[in-house]
Design an enzyme around this catalytic site. Structure first.
Site, short mmCIF file in Angstrom:
data_model
loop_
_atom_site.label_atom_id
_atom_site.label_comp_id
_atom_site.label_asym_id
_atom_site.label_seq_id
_atom_site.Cartn_x
_atom_site.Cartn_y
_atom_site.Cartn_z
N GLU A 113 -12.49 62.67 19.52
CA GLU A 113 -13.14 63.15 21.13
C GLU A 113 -13.09 64.82 21.38
OE1 GLU A 113 -12.26 60.06 21.00
OE2 GLU A 113 -14.01 59.13 21.45
N PHE A 148 -11.48 46.26 30.19
CA PHE A 148 -11.18 46.58 29.23
C PHE A 148 -11.81 48.24 29.18
CE2 PHE A 148 -11.75 46.87 25.10
CZ PHE A 148 -10.40 47.99 24.09
N GLN A 149 -11.43 49.12 28.54
CA GLN A 149 -11.57 50.24 28.76
C GLN A 149 -12.15 51.36 29.56
OE1 GLN A 149 -13.63 50.84 24.90
NE2 GLN A 149 -11.36 51.25 23.58
N LYS A 193 -22.82 50.80 30.38
CA LYS A 193 -23.60 49.86 29.47
C LYS A 193 -24.47 49.03 30.24
CE LYS A 193 -22.45 47.39 25.06
NZ LYS A 193 -21.19 46.25 24.79
N MET A 248 3.67 82.77 18.72
CA MET A 248 4.23 82.94 20.61
C MET A 248 5.32 82.56 21.57
SD MET A 248 2.52 85.18 22.59
CE MET A 248 0.83 86.16 22.13
C1 LIG Z 1 -2.00 72.30 23.68
C2 LIG Z 1 -1.35 73.42 24.32
N1 LIG Z 1 -0.04 73.14 23.62
C3 LIG Z 1 1.33 74.55 24.14
C4 LIG Z 1 0.90 75.99 24.07
C5 LIG Z 1 1.89 76.36 24.20
N2 LIG Z 1 1.86 77.56 22.96
C6 LIG Z 1 1.22 78.78 23.32
S1 LIG Z 1 1.38 79.48 21.64
C7 LIG Z 1 2.04 78.24 20.95
C8 LIG Z 1 2.26 78.19 19.99
C9 LIG Z 1 1.37 78.31 18.51
O1 LIG Z 1 1.95 78.67 17.24
P1 LIG Z 1 0.66 78.46 16.27
O2 LIG Z 1 -0.42 77.51 16.21
O3 LIG Z 1 1.37 78.65 14.83
O4 LIG Z 1 0.64 80.20 16.39
P2 LIG Z 1 1.29 81.61 16.30
O5 LIG Z 1 1.78 81.62 17.63
O6 LIG Z 1 2.57 81.33 15.59
O7 LIG Z 1 0.73 82.26 15.44
C10 LIG Z 1 2.44 77.38 21.73
C11 LIG Z 1 3.50 76.22 21.74
C12 LIG Z 1 -0.59 75.74 23.94
N3 LIG Z 1 -1.27 77.44 24.13
N4 LIG Z 1 -1.37 74.73 24.22
#
Ligand SMILES: Cc1ncc(C[n+]2csc(CCOP(=O)(O)OP(=O)(O)O)c2C)c(N)n1
Ligand SMILES: [Mg+2]
Lengths: 588, 182
Positions: A52, A114-115, A164, A485
């Site tokens: 979803e 449920f749900q 529902k 990042m």
């Molecule tokens: C759902 C979620 N969990 C954690 C983060 C924290 N976060 C921001 S950037 C990142 C790394 C992303 O890695 P990647 O997709 O390989 O991109 P890159 O920076 O290597 O280009 C994380 C863990 C986030 N933004 N969203």
């Protein structure tokens, strides 16, 4: 007596009346009556997602690339909770979504059935409004109201929770008449006096800048056209937030590039030193302002926004103008033409010094990087992707991370609604399902998700959706094996303690693509990149492109935490060449 | 705070806090109070007291009175955010010091003791329109209406006069004279 319709039928009658052609969804016990009716409404096509959250992001991609509301249909309990991330994402980035969720029958509500979950309770803080419809007589009115709330004023997500038993109950239906689009709950309209004041400040300024955001895109294509006219008419420099990219042509000489934490040197310095800041549809987000107390200290600030609560929230402004961006810019242009037909000529002189200064900043070339002939630099990959797709009216989505920032820096958009990225919430896993939604809306256009290998795994299952509906989306993964990042922050701020930011067991993306029934490709060397990208573009099926890039590359420039705009970190090249000295350069 | 190691900016200077009374007219529908209260908790605004009841059964309108504290910027945000809620019709706001507005809280005190103690307690409440709501040999339930800090003081003072239980409302507010809230 008029014909009676079941609640489930009414859902679709409302969608028909709202001109909805596409819904994204996933069935379950509490929405089965609605799914049962689907076959009787041929004008509405349902796309079965695999999760979803994917339905939500796909609806976002659909909405942002068309300017129309995205619709998703989910079941009660886990169906609704899975949609929460996408609803929150849409809330942060002002994307109009209508989420219809099933709920347990009214007599079971509150019994931990449920749900069952408190869907309206859970989604209250991440929707503009939500409704639990307990009587079928209120259903059509509620759904139409939901569309109105989602699409007027500052757009955003709404949710209608339908038990529902209400889906089975019958009642009459009166056709909905579309009314003129109104500005939601906001009744105050800007005045000519405010426009006059704006123009006065513009004439007085010798260091002006336009700072534009997603509000321009949300205001519709007309707003982008008018923005171009206004910028040309004034000769002022313009910078844009991440969300606003495309509202103004990315390769125009008056455009300074994106601003903010990873924005350009010239944009951030111009924001810092300007004497007049004209914010159009942006919201002074903390990734933009940096340290609030030192944010653009010498400027008068004007803020044009449809949402009064965005004004003076983070930054105190001198002239607030509440209104739809297109209308405000329209009046401004009209007034300038009337009272100052020679605005450009008389002002050019005045701001020429300012432009000289900006050109000096620009010559730093802050998005530059040290290219390599051995490994693919991620920036180079995006540059090549841009060059090879720029003549194709390409739609780009992204995940979240370094690749997202590099895409924003190096892919130049010249039209609105072509760039879909999760800015406010920063949702990894946004880009792939968003690309699904974009491709559904634009079946014959090139749609690329510029992805990171970590992000894309969060919603990878939607490849299966793309394959099912022959949506030829291109997943262009800048694979650095790291949550880049995160790794960058750890390198710069946590003494290179790379705690859990390396993914030690990545799947083979080419084989994964094949397992999904789409096309897998891999590039490992710079010299093969162009040919492979061209091959990807020419493949009329969904593609996962595994682009192996330099694992250590950092995203520059960068405003470190809590620093003002004029204290940016620049890339390694500038550090080597020591081109910039003084205040403008602070290195970790 | 030392060197920031977070991706977020360092907090800026904090302005001066004021106490405001915010009056909100809302549709009396399911979840509306949760929306208003959720907005306060979700955005980190403070609620000092809250009073709510339907005031117009025909139009289904409830009036919510919230006492809150915040910097002028935060108070402004509270109002603007409240106005964006779909069931909200109108928002009024004034400072606690505002002379044009009356606001009152009600308190019920249960005092237990001999006659002399009970009478002393009643007398102590004299300034605040005391009403005896219930009376037995051993106890009184006294109702007063007063300002928050007056009730605070009374609560303290009545301790030695046999006060065993206190129940109090949040503040409600009304403009003086023929004016009404805009
Ligand atoms: C759902 C979620 N969990 C954690 C983060 C924290 N976060 C921001 S950037 C990142 C790394 C992303 O890695 P990647 O997709 O390989 O991109 P890159 O920076 O290597 O280009 C994380 C863990 C986030 N933004 N969203
Ligand atoms: Mg990565």
């Amino acid at each position: 007596m008029s014909k009676l319709y079941s609640g489930a039928e009414i859902v679709f009658k409302c969608l028909e009346d709202q001109d909805v052609e596409v819904i994204f969804g996933y069935p379950g016990g509490a929405v089965l009556p609605i799914y049962d009716e689907l076959k009787n409404f041929k004008s509405i096509k349902h796309y079965l997602v695999r999760h979803e959250q994917g339905a939500g992001h796909a609806a976002e991609g659909y909405a942002r690339s068309t300017g129309r509301p995205g619709v998703l249909l989910v079941t009660s309990g886990p169906g609704a909770t899975n949609a929460v991330t996408a609803l929150t994402d849409a809330y942060m980035d002002s994307v109009p979504l209508v989420c219809i969720s099933g709920q347990v029958p009214t007599h079971l509500i509150g019994t931990d059935a449920f749900q069952e979950c408190d869907t309206t309770g859970i989604t209250r803080p991440c929707t503009k409004h939500n409704w639990l419809v307990k009587d079928v007589k209120n259903l059509s009115q509620t759904i139409h109201k939901a569309f109105e709330v989602a699409t007027t004023g500052r757009p955003g997500p709404v949710l209608v929770d339908i038990p529902k038993d209400v889906q089975f109950q019958k009642t009459g239906y009166t056709k909905f008449k579309t009314q003129k689009k109104i500005n939601g709950k906001i009744h105050n309209k800007f005045s000519q006096k405010e426009i006059d004041e704006l123009i006065k400040l513009m004439t007085l300024s010798s260091k002006p800048i336009f700072y534009t955001g997603g509000g321009v895109v949300n205001s519709g294509p007309k707003a982008s056209e008018l923005l171009r006219e206004l910028v040309n008419l004034t000769g002022f420099p313009i910078t844009s937030t991440l969300q606003g990219l495309g509202a103004f042509p990315g390769n125009d000489s008056q455009f300074l590039g994106m601003l903010g934490m990873h924005g350009s040197y010239e944009a951030n310095n111009a924001m810092h030193d300007c004497d007049l800041m004209i914010n159009i549809g942006a919201r002074f987000d903390d990734r933009i302002t940096g340290k609030i107390d030192e944010f653009s200290p010498k400027s008068k600030k004007i803020h044009i926004d449809i949402d009064p609560s965005s004004i003076n929230k983070n930054v105190k402004v001198d002239l607030p103008i509440v209104g739809d961006v297109a209308e405000v810019i329209g009046s401004t242009i009209k007034t300038i033409k009337k009272v100052k037909p020679n605005f450009l000529k008389s002002n050019n002189q005045k701001i020429s010094k300012w432009w000289e200064k900006i050109e000096k900043w620009r010559s730093v070339n802050s998005f530059d990087f040290v290219n390599s002939s051995e490994t693919i630099k991620p920036q180079y990959a995006i540059q090549r992707l841009y060059e090879l797709t720029k003549n194709k009216d390409t739609y780009v989505t992204t995940e979240v991370g370094q690749h997202q920032m590099w895409a924003a820096q190096h892919y130049k958009f010249d039209k609105p609604n072509r760039w879909m990225t999760s800015g406010g919430l920063g949702t990894m896993g946004y880009g792939l399902p968003a690309a699904v939604g974009v491709q559904v809306a634009h079946p014959n256009k090139l749609v690329i998700d510029i992805a990171g290998e970590a992000s894309v795994l969060m919603t990878m299952q939607e490849m299966s959706t793309a394959v099912q509906y022959s949506l030829p989306i291109k997943i262009f993964i800048l694979n650095n094996e790291y949550m880049g990042m995160v790794r960058q922050w750890q390198e710069l701020l946590h003494d290179k303690n790379y705690s859990e930011s390396y993914t030690a067991a990545l799947p083979d993306f080419v084989k994964l693509a094949e397992a999904y029934g789409c096309v897998g490709m891999r590039a490992t060397k710079p010299e093969e990149l162009d040919d492979k990208i061209i091959e990807m573009i020419n493949t009329d099926r969904p593609v996962i492109f595994d682009c192996l890039v330099d694992k250590q590359e950092n995203c520059f420039p960068m405003i470190p935490s809590g620093k003002p705009h004029n204290q940016m970190l620049l890339g390694p090249k500038d550090q080597q060449e020591k081109k910039i000295t003084g205040k403008g350069k602070t290195l970790v | 705070m030392g060197k920031s190691r977070s991706a977020y900016s360092i907090p800026g200077k904090q302005g001066k806090f004021d106490t405001h009374i915010i009056v909100v007219w809302v549709d009396n529908e399911a979840g509306v109070l949760a929306r208003v209260v959720g907005l306060f908790s979700g955005r980190g605004y403070n609620i000092e007291s809250l009073a709510v009841a339907e005031v117009d059964p025909k139009l289904n309108i409830s009036r919510i009175t919230i006492v809150t504290t915040g910097t002028p910027q935060v108070i402004e945000q509270i109002k603007l955010q409240l106005k964006k809620l779909v069931p909200v019709h109108k928002v009024a706001d004034f400072k606690r010091e505002d002379k044009k507005v009356i606001f009152k809280e009600m308190a019920l005190f249960k005092v237990v003791g001999n006659n002399s103690k009970k009478e002393k307690a009643l007398k102590a409440c004299k300034k605040y329109n005391p009403v005896i709501l219930d009376k037995t040999n051993k106890s009184y339930v006294i109702q007063i209406t007063a300002l928050r800090r007056e009730i605070d003081v009374m609560t303290k003072n009545l301790k030695k006069l046999g006060l065993i239980s206190v129940s109090r409302t949040g503040a409600v507010a009304m403009t003086r004279g023929s004016e009404i809230f805009k």
